[in-house]
Every structure is written in C-alpha cells, then in structure tokens.
Design an enzyme around this catalytic site. Structure first.
Site, PDB file in Angstrom:
ATOM      1  CB  CYS A 195      -3.801   3.233  -1.646  1.00  0.00           C
ATOM      2  SG  CYS A 195      -5.066   4.455  -1.363  1.00  0.00           S
ATOM      3  CG  ASP A 197       0.538  -2.347   6.182  1.00  0.00           C
ATOM      4  OD1 ASP A 197      -0.415  -2.553   6.964  1.00  0.00           O
ATOM      5  OD2 ASP A 197       0.432  -1.659   5.156  1.00  0.00           O
ATOM      6  CG  HIS A 224      -1.921   0.969   1.370  1.00  0.00           C
ATOM      7  ND1 HIS A 224      -1.687   2.257   1.786  1.00  0.00           N
ATOM      8  CD2 HIS A 224      -3.253   0.891   1.125  1.00  0.00           C
ATOM      9  CE1 HIS A 224      -2.834   2.924   1.789  1.00  0.00           C
ATOM     10  NE2 HIS A 224      -3.791   2.116   1.393  1.00  0.00           N
ATOM     11  CE  LYS A 254      -7.217  -0.348   6.274  1.00  0.00           C
ATOM     12  NZ  LYS A 254      -8.074   0.070   5.183  1.00  0.00           N
ATOM     13  CD  GLN A 261      -6.780  -4.590   4.119  1.00  0.00           C
ATOM     14  OE1 GLN A 261      -7.704  -5.355   4.417  1.00  0.00           O
ATOM     15  NE2 GLN A 261      -6.990  -3.329   3.805  1.00  0.00           N
TER      16      GLN A 261
HETATM   17  N1  C6P Z   1      -6.363   0.351   2.824  1.00  0.00           N
HETATM   18  C1  C6P Z   1      -8.214  -0.081   1.322  1.00  0.00           C
HETATM   19  O1  C6P Z   1      -9.335   0.162   0.879  1.00  0.00           O
HETATM   20  P1  C6P Z   1      -5.194   3.628   7.210  1.00  0.00           P
HETATM   21  O2  C6P Z   1      -5.794   4.464   6.118  1.00  0.00           O
HETATM   22  O3  C6P Z   1      -4.051   4.321   7.877  1.00  0.00           O
HETATM   23  O4  C6P Z   1      -6.183   3.080   8.168  1.00  0.00           O
HETATM   24  O5  C6P Z   1      -4.614   2.304   6.493  1.00  0.00           O
HETATM   25  C2  C6P Z   1      -3.708   2.421   5.440  1.00  0.00           C
HETATM   26  C3  C6P Z   1      -3.397   1.072   4.882  1.00  0.00           C
HETATM   27  C4  C6P Z   1      -2.131   0.550   5.062  1.00  0.00           C
HETATM   28  N2  C6P Z   1      -1.827  -0.677   4.647  1.00  0.00           N
HETATM   29  C5  C6P Z   1      -2.711  -1.466   4.023  1.00  0.00           C
HETATM   30  C6  C6P Z   1      -2.317  -2.837   3.597  1.00  0.00           C
HETATM   31  C7  C6P Z   1      -4.008  -0.979   3.795  1.00  0.00           C
HETATM   32  O6  C6P Z   1      -4.891  -1.761   3.186  1.00  0.00           O
HETATM   33  C8  C6P Z   1      -4.356   0.333   4.213  1.00  0.00           C
HETATM   34  C9  C6P Z   1      -5.705   0.915   3.921  1.00  0.00           C
HETATM   35  C10 C6P Z   1      -7.707   0.773   2.457  1.00  0.00           C
HETATM   36  O7  C6P Z   1      -7.521  -0.997   0.888  1.00  0.00           O
HETATM   37  C11 C6P Z   1      -7.793   2.228   2.132  1.00  0.00           C
HETATM   38  S1  C6P Z   1      -6.762   2.683   0.779  1.00  0.00           S
END
Ligand code: C6P
Length: 400
Positions: A358, A194, A121, A220, A197
């Site tokens: 992203c 990270d 991401h 999430k 997910q």
């Molecule tokens: N992915 C998706 O629809 P935040 O925005 O800080 O809570 O998470 C960012 C982020 C970082 N790493 C991974 C693997 C992610 O999937 C995400 C967020 C969302 O896939 C929004 S782009």
C-alpha cells in the site's frame, strides 16, 4: 524472558504446511497475547452492554472499562487530556476523520496543499485527495531518509497541513517527527502523524513531539482488529466539525437544529467496538509489562541480526537503510518476483508480506513492482531468522 513472552501467544504454536509457523508479517498485524484474547472472551461472556446510555449495571461496567482504556491510551502517548483521545476503527478511519473534518474547517478552497512524505501509506494519501487537497510529496534518499531541506521549500501560502508517517511500513524509516513539527509550526502549519508503525515499537510522547494529530491502529500493537485511535489537540478538535452524525455525538437534536456533544464524543458517532477497546487496554498492559525499552532492544537486535544474515546471501537487495529504523526488512532476491519468494517461503511455514505494501509511490521511486517484507515483533527470535535464511538458501536455486 523471550520464552515467557512467546508462551503468551498461542498462535505461535500453530503449524503451517506441516511446519512450525514463523510469523514475520507483524507490520500487517501483530498476533494477540492471551490477555487480549481472554478479555474479548470475558467481555462477550459476561460483560456485553452498550455504553454511555443504559442505566443498568452491565452498561455502567462496560462504560467504565471503555473510558478506562481512554485514560490508558492518554498515558501511553502522553496526551494532555483524555478527551483528546478519540476511538475509531483504525488508522485509516482516524486519518479519514481528520482529513474530512479538518478540511471542512480549515481548507480555503483556493488550491489547498498538504505536504506528505514520499513514503506514505495510501491511507495517508487518498483521504487528503478526497478532501480536495493537492499533495506535495517530500523526496527521500536511496537509503530512505527524508530530505528536510526539500521539505522546507514546499511550504507556501496554500499549505494547510503536513501529514507524515512516524515510521514507514515499507522502508522502516523512523522520521524525525519533532524536527518536522518544528519546521511546520514555524510556518504556522499543523502536523498529522501516522503512527501505525510506531506505537508498538517505541515510546511515543505526543506532547514532546509537538504534533497536532497522531493516528494508530490497535491490531498492529498486539490488540484486536476493529479499534484505533485519533489523538488531536483540544484546540483543533474543538474547532472541527463532526465527522459522522448519529447517536452519542449529539447534545440536542430537533428537526430544525442539532447541537453537538463535547469532546471526545462529538467524534464518536454510533456504538463503538467496546469489546475491542477493552482488548486494546490489555494490549497496552502487555506492552508495558515487557517495557517499551526492552521491546525496542529485542526488535533492534533482531533487525541487526537479520540484516547481517541476509546481506551474506548472494543477490539480496535491501530497500530502506535509514540509520533510524523499526524492525522492517524489505528486500528482493536477485531479479525474482517478490510474490514467488513469498509463496515459496509460505510453503515452508514462513509468513512474510510481498507486494507494494500500500505504498505504490515508494515502489515507483525505486522502479520496482514490490518487495518481500519481513517485519518483526517482540516475540520473534534469532532462531526464526535462521529458519528464514535457510529457507531462502534453499529456494534461491529455484528462483534463478
Ligand atoms: N499497513 C501493512 O502491511 P489500518 O489498515 O487502518 O489498520 O492501517 C493502515 C496503515 C496506515 N499507515 C501505515 C503506515 C500502515 O502501515 C498502515 C497499514 C499494513 O503495512 C497493511 S497495508
């Protein structure tokens, strides 16, 4: 059992464009159970206070609740110490914190390199670029499986860190984090994971994985927006400088010199999102009440069922077919633009995400502008998958 779970999510009863909502955008954010919604309500109705500072009843209760959630998170991910858990606003802030602070302590300014997977991401790409690193991406197969042999060849004397996602938000691939950690540690290189997910889909044990940092977002994992976690091993965190300066992160301040608070407060400058942290605690209790094994089994069933039903439709192309996957299905319908598919599905009350998610390098890898992504959570049903498949059958003639 599944109906009991669904009953805990009031939003699932909402209608969109006159249809019962089918919510398949769980990788973007999950919906919230009543326990979380009510905890936020109760906090602001009768428990709101700033923490750690006030010598009054509400402040003491709020502080205890906040610190209690730190211990819950510690138990959830198997951290050795509660002070290795730092609350942030989310995965993005967690990674930025590590990138900024780790770079100041451990980068040498002689061409520092960070090895990332090719499926990261943007949140696990851009912070390292901002910190001055050159990125060395690990390639992956057409199915979305990382090439660990290629990874091995990327290590050199300038490698400062490996930063990989536990699970890809676009492909669903679950990466072999323990193997990656073993490889990196054999080269003396720490690993940031990270986990945005992963945490809501599987049991995570940071000590078993052996990773040095593990970052994730509350929203999430059935919790509120505005709260996240940065886990870091004590040995590294105690060596790293603060990320932001302000209240709570100090020990003593004068105009000449400031000394810093102990872990984890050194990394928690300013007033945190106390109510959201308390809500996160309720989200953890929700996941534990279902049980991570039961939750994973329900999602695996949905993924297999949806993959099979979609594969039977003409012209569906899948992206991400790794053997180890979370419940994410990225696909295209013939040559149609993902946005058109998403808009038509939305008209029928079905929420999916379209675009590059992203992860622009993943799109470049496949030479596509984006995908349609259906991502499942524990409250989704096979009947909802059927609704999406019927909707796709209806819209396909409009797309050609
Ligand atoms: N992915 C998706 O629809 P935040 O925005 O800080 O809570 O998470 C960012 C982020 C970082 N790493 C991974 C693997 C992610 O999937 C995400 C967020 C969302 O896939 C929004 S782009």
């Amino acid at each position: 059992m599944l109906q009991d779970i669904r009953n805990q999510f009031p939003i699932l009863g909402v209608e969109v464009h006159g249809r019962q909502l089918v919510y398949f955008d769980n990788a973007a954010t999950t919906q919230k159970p009543l326990a979380v919604i009510e905890a936020l309500d109760a906090y602001y109705r009768s428990g709101n206070a700033n923490i750690h500072r006030g010598a009054h009843h509400l402040a003491a209760v709020a502080t205890e609740a906040y610190e209690g959630v730190r211990r819950q998170v510690q138990a959830l991910i198997g951290a050795r110490h509660a002070h290795e858990i730092v609350f942030t606003r989310g995965t993005t802030e967690s990674i930025n914190l590590v990138a900024s602070s780790f770079a100041r302590r451990y980068f040498k300014g002689d061409g520092d390199e960070v090895i990332v997977s090719g499926m990261e991401h943007h949140s696990n790409i851009v912070p390292w670029q901002l910190a001055g690193a050159t990125l060395r991406p690990v390639p992956f197969s057409d199915d979305g499986v990382l090439d660990l042999e290629a990874m091995e060849r990327l290590f050199n004397g300038h490698t400062r860190l490996v930063a990989v996602c536990h699970a890809s938000n676009t492909l669903g691939t679950v990466n072999p984090v323990a193997d990656i950690v073993a490889l990196a540690h054999a080269h003396g290189v720490p690993v940031l994971v990270d986990g945005a997910q992963a945490v809501s889909h599987m049991k995570v044990d940071v000590q078993a994985l052996g990773c040095d940092f593990y970052c994730f977002s509350g929203h999430k994992m059935y919790g509120p927006m505005g709260v996240g976690v940065m886990y870091g091993r004590e040995e590294l965190l105690s060596e790293m400088p603060p990320y932001q300066g302000g209240g709570e992160m100090i020990s003593e301040v004068s105009f000449e010199r400031t000394t810093y608070n102990e872990l984890p407060f050194k990394f928690e400058a300013g007033t945190p999102s106390v109510g959201d942290v308390i809500g996160l605690g309720k989200a953890i209790e929700f996941m534990q009440s279902v049980g991570m094994d039961a939750l994973a089994a329900q999602e695996a069933d949905l993924l297999a069922y949806a993959a099979e039903r979609l594969a039977a439709l003409p012209g569906i192309r899948f992206f991400g077919r790794a053997p180890q996957k979370t419940a994410v299905l990225s696909f295209l319908v013939g040559d149609s633009h993902p946005y058109d598919v998403g808009t038509l599905l939305d008209q029928m009350g079905i929420a999916v995400r379209t675009g590059h998610h992203c992860t622009q390098p993943v799109m470049d890898r496949y030479g596509i502008p984006g995908t349609v992504r259906a991502s499942f959570a524990v409250y989704n049903t096979r009947a909802e998958v059927d609704t999406m498949v019927s909707a796709l059958e209806r819209i396909m003639p409009m797309l050609q």
